[in-house]
Design a protein around this motif. Structure first.
Motif, PDB file in Angstrom:
ATOM      1  N   PHE A 166      -8.141 -13.362  12.938  1.00 56.30           N
ATOM      2  CA  PHE A 166      -9.075 -12.573  12.373  1.00 56.30           C
ATOM      3  C   PHE A 166      -8.003 -11.013  12.166  1.00 56.30           C
ATOM      4  O   PHE A 166      -7.217 -10.906  13.128  1.00 56.30           O
ATOM      5  CB  PHE A 166     -10.270 -12.343  13.108  1.00 56.30           C
ATOM      6  CG  PHE A 166     -11.240 -11.048  13.198  1.00 56.30           C
ATOM      7  CD1 PHE A 166     -11.848 -11.552  12.172  1.00 56.30           C
ATOM      8  CD2 PHE A 166     -11.039 -10.171  13.637  1.00 56.30           C
ATOM      9  CE1 PHE A 166     -13.070 -10.630  11.550  1.00 56.30           C
ATOM     10  CE2 PHE A 166     -11.961  -8.861  13.980  1.00 56.30           C
ATOM     11  CZ  PHE A 166     -12.873  -9.196  12.835  1.00 56.30           C
ATOM     12  N   ASP A 179     -13.429 -13.035   8.042  1.00 53.25           N
ATOM     13  CA  ASP A 179     -12.233 -12.587   6.893  1.00 53.25           C
ATOM     14  C   ASP A 179     -11.921 -10.922   7.498  1.00 53.25           C
ATOM     15  O   ASP A 179     -11.115 -10.854   7.116  1.00 53.25           O
ATOM     16  CB  ASP A 179     -11.964 -12.548   6.214  1.00 53.25           C
ATOM     17  CG  ASP A 179     -11.961 -14.727   5.605  1.00 53.25           C
ATOM     18  OD1 ASP A 179     -10.889 -14.631   6.617  1.00 53.25           O
ATOM     19  OD2 ASP A 179     -12.023 -14.921   4.766  1.00 53.25           O
ATOM     20  N   GLY A 180     -12.907  -9.941   8.596  1.00 51.48           N
ATOM     21  CA  GLY A 180     -13.333  -8.656   8.655  1.00 51.48           C
ATOM     22  C   GLY A 180     -13.037  -7.850   7.347  1.00 51.48           C
ATOM     23  O   GLY A 180     -12.538  -7.038   7.261  1.00 51.48           O
ATOM     24  N   GLN A 199     -11.436 -20.479  11.553  1.00 47.90           N
ATOM     25  CA  GLN A 199      -9.736 -20.133  11.045  1.00 47.90           C
ATOM     26  C   GLN A 199      -9.560 -21.742  11.714  1.00 47.90           C
ATOM     27  O   GLN A 199      -8.548 -22.396  10.955  1.00 47.90           O
ATOM     28  CB  GLN A 199      -9.213 -19.517  12.561  1.00 47.90           C
ATOM     29  CG  GLN A 199      -9.806 -17.885  11.769  1.00 47.90           C
ATOM     30  CD  GLN A 199      -9.524 -16.492  13.574  1.00 47.90           C
ATOM     31  OE1 GLN A 199      -8.954 -17.692  14.602  1.00 47.90           O
ATOM     32  NE2 GLN A 199      -9.736 -16.531  12.898  1.00 47.90           N
ATOM     33  N   ARG A 207      -9.507  -7.024  11.268  1.00 49.53           N
ATOM     34  CA  ARG A 207     -10.065  -6.795  10.197  1.00 49.53           C
ATOM     35  C   ARG A 207      -9.956  -5.672   9.886  1.00 49.53           C
ATOM     36  O   ARG A 207      -8.959  -4.887   9.560  1.00 49.53           O
ATOM     37  CB  ARG A 207     -11.279  -6.027  11.376  1.00 49.53           C
ATOM     38  CG  ARG A 207     -12.304  -5.607  10.927  1.00 49.53           C
ATOM     39  CD  ARG A 207     -13.278  -4.578  12.073  1.00 49.53           C
ATOM     40  NE  ARG A 207     -14.049  -3.596  11.033  1.00 49.53           N
ATOM     41  CZ  ARG A 207     -14.972  -2.872  11.743  1.00 49.53           C
ATOM     42  NH1 ARG A 207     -15.241  -3.146  13.046  1.00 49.53           N
ATOM     43  NH2 ARG A 207     -15.669  -2.101  11.149  1.00 49.53           N
ATOM     44  N   VAL A 214     -15.934 -17.509  14.389  1.00 49.70           N
ATOM     45  CA  VAL A 214     -14.484 -16.790  13.659  1.00 49.70           C
ATOM     46  C   VAL A 214     -13.908 -18.097  14.149  1.00 49.70           C
ATOM     47  O   VAL A 214     -12.774 -18.491  13.080  1.00 49.70           O
ATOM     48  CB  VAL A 214     -13.887 -15.744  14.602  1.00 49.70           C
ATOM     49  CG1 VAL A 214     -12.790 -15.579  13.608  1.00 49.70           C
ATOM     50  CG2 VAL A 214     -15.261 -14.613  14.016  1.00 49.70           C
TER      51      VAL A 214
END
Length: 659
Positions: A388, A605-606, A292, A390, A288
């Protein structure tokens, strides 16, 4: 404190709220600081004038999400949000191998031998080259290793192996200077080339302190840049999330922003000396964070007009399926956005074992870009690219009058669904075991890593009492049983969820079910918006996002993003399960890499609440473990750590009882 960085040439700043806005010039950049904490409102800072090029593009910074202290450019981070198009880059030459968007995605790995052992290192490089690698990296810790590099290079050339060699350098500028005379590329880690790794000894830096350290970096690094220019070498400016310097840590924290700025400090020196034969990397063990950081890097490069290629990799990915999954999530996500020019799948196996999964991943990315897999253009406003956040779908709630508890059919941290066949229903106890349910006197009970729901494409006939009893027992422990509408209408299983398509919803066929029946809706995501409108009036327990594997031109990643954008725009908070089907005889690595790429690109990306993998001839336990690995790799449901903790406490409990 909200912080951002924009080119110093941009002099005009405006903001909706000027209070607390601070500016500090550092090197070629202006640091933008909003000293007020951003919580429940959006503070937007726009750079509106470029003094060196009046009338050029407007650059805007804004919080990455509501309440985020990270300011990010509003500029795009990829060529297209609705299909895979490779990002245009310059060509960087590494020996005789060209890196960049006009060339294939290059494969590389790293030796594990003692570099001073010339014979062993040469043998390993030859094995790696024979497996099809394009580039090999070798650790060069000190002077003795640097001296050995000359013998390694010469021996390989004598054996007709001209594969480019990369020196991996940490803490040792003189060693880099030495090995630049024989190797084709130098990898420097900005966190420890001229700095030490963060010791947290000085947590506050004045502007003067910061500037002095930048001047020290330039003094130490410039000779290497000049040498690479002289010898025609390439360079990788490779930031590691785990080895940022004290200066970067104190100013930016342990963040993707810090990773990007750390690399840019070195890139500005290269550019100042008119050296452009370099690539960037932003590696982290957390996929994650890695995703990013690369996105932020590209967004910043787009603002500056830079076009340097990218080396992609997840550090310390691990071994077996775990390592392949983490790499697929991180690297595959970026490849689907057209980012990446050379990749390494980092495994704790022999380096030659990395080449095959690396090739499979590169081929997936190249294929997507060649076909420009995607969907029709759509506007995207809700997905968060840089941090992130969610999107949690509404978990099932119990309704009045329902005979069974539906609250357990999905898990709050991410759900695992499996497809169960009629044959498996013939041996109920074995089925319970492979679903990871606990057995007590032959009866199933849910455990920490038990499958949450199952898809049964064909229900057993009404007279098959044992198979139907097995399904009833699963329903009784709050495991969802999902079956196609046609099956539920002809061989109804009480309290099962009916799987319906949008066309069946539009036709009203689902109304033939008893009142109050639970629905799961299968949606492609690329349907006309007029068809998706039916979702607004549907009481669905979950949505299964599904694109048949046989469709080559449609990208399930982009179709899912379109679906999530529609759901968020219309405030529809259905849980969404990523339903991925694989063909018969699919290679295990292709299954792991395919699921990690196609579902992982969304989960990082949740976007999504669970996973359903279907592969007719694959081992059931392998599919279950792969599903849980995928969720864990995306920082969702962590069953392995929890299981270890539970086992420890059980051991401790029984040990204390004996004592």
């Amino acid at each position: 404190m909200a912080t951002g960085a924009v080119p110093a040439s941009f002099t005009g700043l405006k903001t909706r709220d000027h209070r607390g806005l601070g500016l500090a010039k550092v090197s070629e950049f202006v640091k933008v600081s909003d000293l007020q904490r951003v919580k429940f409102r959006r503070t937007k800072i726009a750079v509106i004038r470029n003094s060196t090029n009046p009338g050029s593009e407007t650059v805007e910074l804004e919080p990455a999400s509501e309440g985020s202290p990270l300011l990010v450019p509003r500029q795009k981070y990829c060529e297209s949000i609705h299909k895979t198009i490779r990002r245009k880059t310059r060509t960087v030459m590494v020996g005789n191998v060209a890196l960049g968007s006009e060339h294939p995605i290059r494969i590389q790995t790293m030796t594990t031998t003692d570099t001073k052992d010339v014979a062993a290192t040469v043998e390993q490089v030859m094995r790696i080259a024979d497996q099809g690698a394009d580039i090999v990296r070798i650790t060069v810790q000190g002077r003795k290793e640097a001296d050995a590099c000359f013998d390694i290079k010469n021996t390989l050339v004598q054996k007709n192996y001209n594969i480019p060699l990369v020196a991996d350098i940490h803490f040792a500028p003189p060693v880099a200077m030495r090995v630049a005379e024989c190797f084709d590329k130098i990898r420097v880690n900005p966190g420890n080339f001229a700095d030490r790794r963060a010791q947290f000894e000085q947590l506050e830096y004045t502007d003067d302190d910061y500037q002095k350290e930048l001047e020290h970096i330039e003094k130490v690094f410039s000779p290497l840049v000049e040498k690479c220019k002289e010898y025609g070498r390439a360079m990788r400016i490779g930031t590691n999330h785990g080895s940022l310097s004290d200066r970067i840590m104190s100013y930016y924290g342990d963040s993707p922003r810090g990773m990007v700025e750390s690399a840019f400090e070195y890139a500005r020196i290269c550019r100042k000396l008119d050296f452009h034969n370099f690539v960037f990397s932003m590696k982290a063990s957390n996929p994650v964070i890695m995703v990013q950081a690369y996105r932020l890097l590209v967004a910043e490069m787009n603002v500056l007009g830079w076009d340097y290629p990218l080396h992609l990799g997840v550090t310390e990915a691990g071994e077996g399926e775990d390592g392949r999954m983490k790499s697929a999530i991180g690297i595959g996500t970026l490849l689907m956005d057209g980012l990446g020019d050379t990749i390494r799948v980092s495994l704790t196996e022999a380096p030659e074992e990395e080449i095959d999964p690396c090739k499979r991943l590169a081929n997936l990315g190249m294929r997507g870009a060649e076909l420009q897999k995607g969907v029709a253009p759509f506007e995207e406003k809700h997905r968060r690219y840089f941090d992130f956040q969610r999107r949690s779908g509404q978990l099932p709630v119990q309704k009045e009058g329902e005979e069974v508890d539906y609250r357990g059919v999905l898990h709050r941290d991410g759900s695992v669904l499996m497809s169960v066949s009629l044959n498996q229903l013939k041996a109920p106890e074995q089925l319970y075991k492979v679903l990871a349910a606990k057995l007590i006197v032959g009866m199933p009970f849910k455990d920490l890593a038990t499958v949450d729901s199952i898809l049964v494409r064909e229900l057993p006939p009404q007279d098959d009492k044992n198979a139907r009893l097995a399904l009833k027992r699963l329903i009784d422990i709050s495991m969802g049983v999902i079956t196609p509408l046609s099956e539920q209408l002809t061989k109804r299983l009480p309290n099962a969820l009916a799987l319906v398509t949008l066309k069946e919803l539009l036709s009203g066929a689902h109304k033939l079910l008893p009142e109050g029946s639970r629905l799961a809706v299968s949606v492609r995501g690329d349907e006309p918006y007029e068809e998706l409108e039916i979702l607004k009036s549907t009481d669905a327990t979950m949505i299964l996002h599904y694109i048949p594997y046989s469709e080559e031109k449609t990208s399930r990643v982009h179709a899912a993003r379109r679906l999530f954008e529609y759901l968020d725009k219309n405030s529809l908070n259905f849980p969404v399960i990523h339903h991925i089907e694989f063909p018969k005889q699919v290679h295990r690595d292709d299954l792991v890499i395919g699921s990690g790429t196609n579902a992982g690109a969304l989960l990082v990306d949740g976007l999504g609440d669970g996973i359903l993998l279907e592969a007719p001839d694959q081992d059931f336990e392998f599919l279950r473990n792969t599903s849980f690995n995928l969720l864990q790799g995306c920082r969702m449901r962590n069953t392995k750590t929890v299981s270890i903790i539970v086992a420890f406490f059980l051991y401790f409990y029984f040990f204390c009882r004996r004592v």
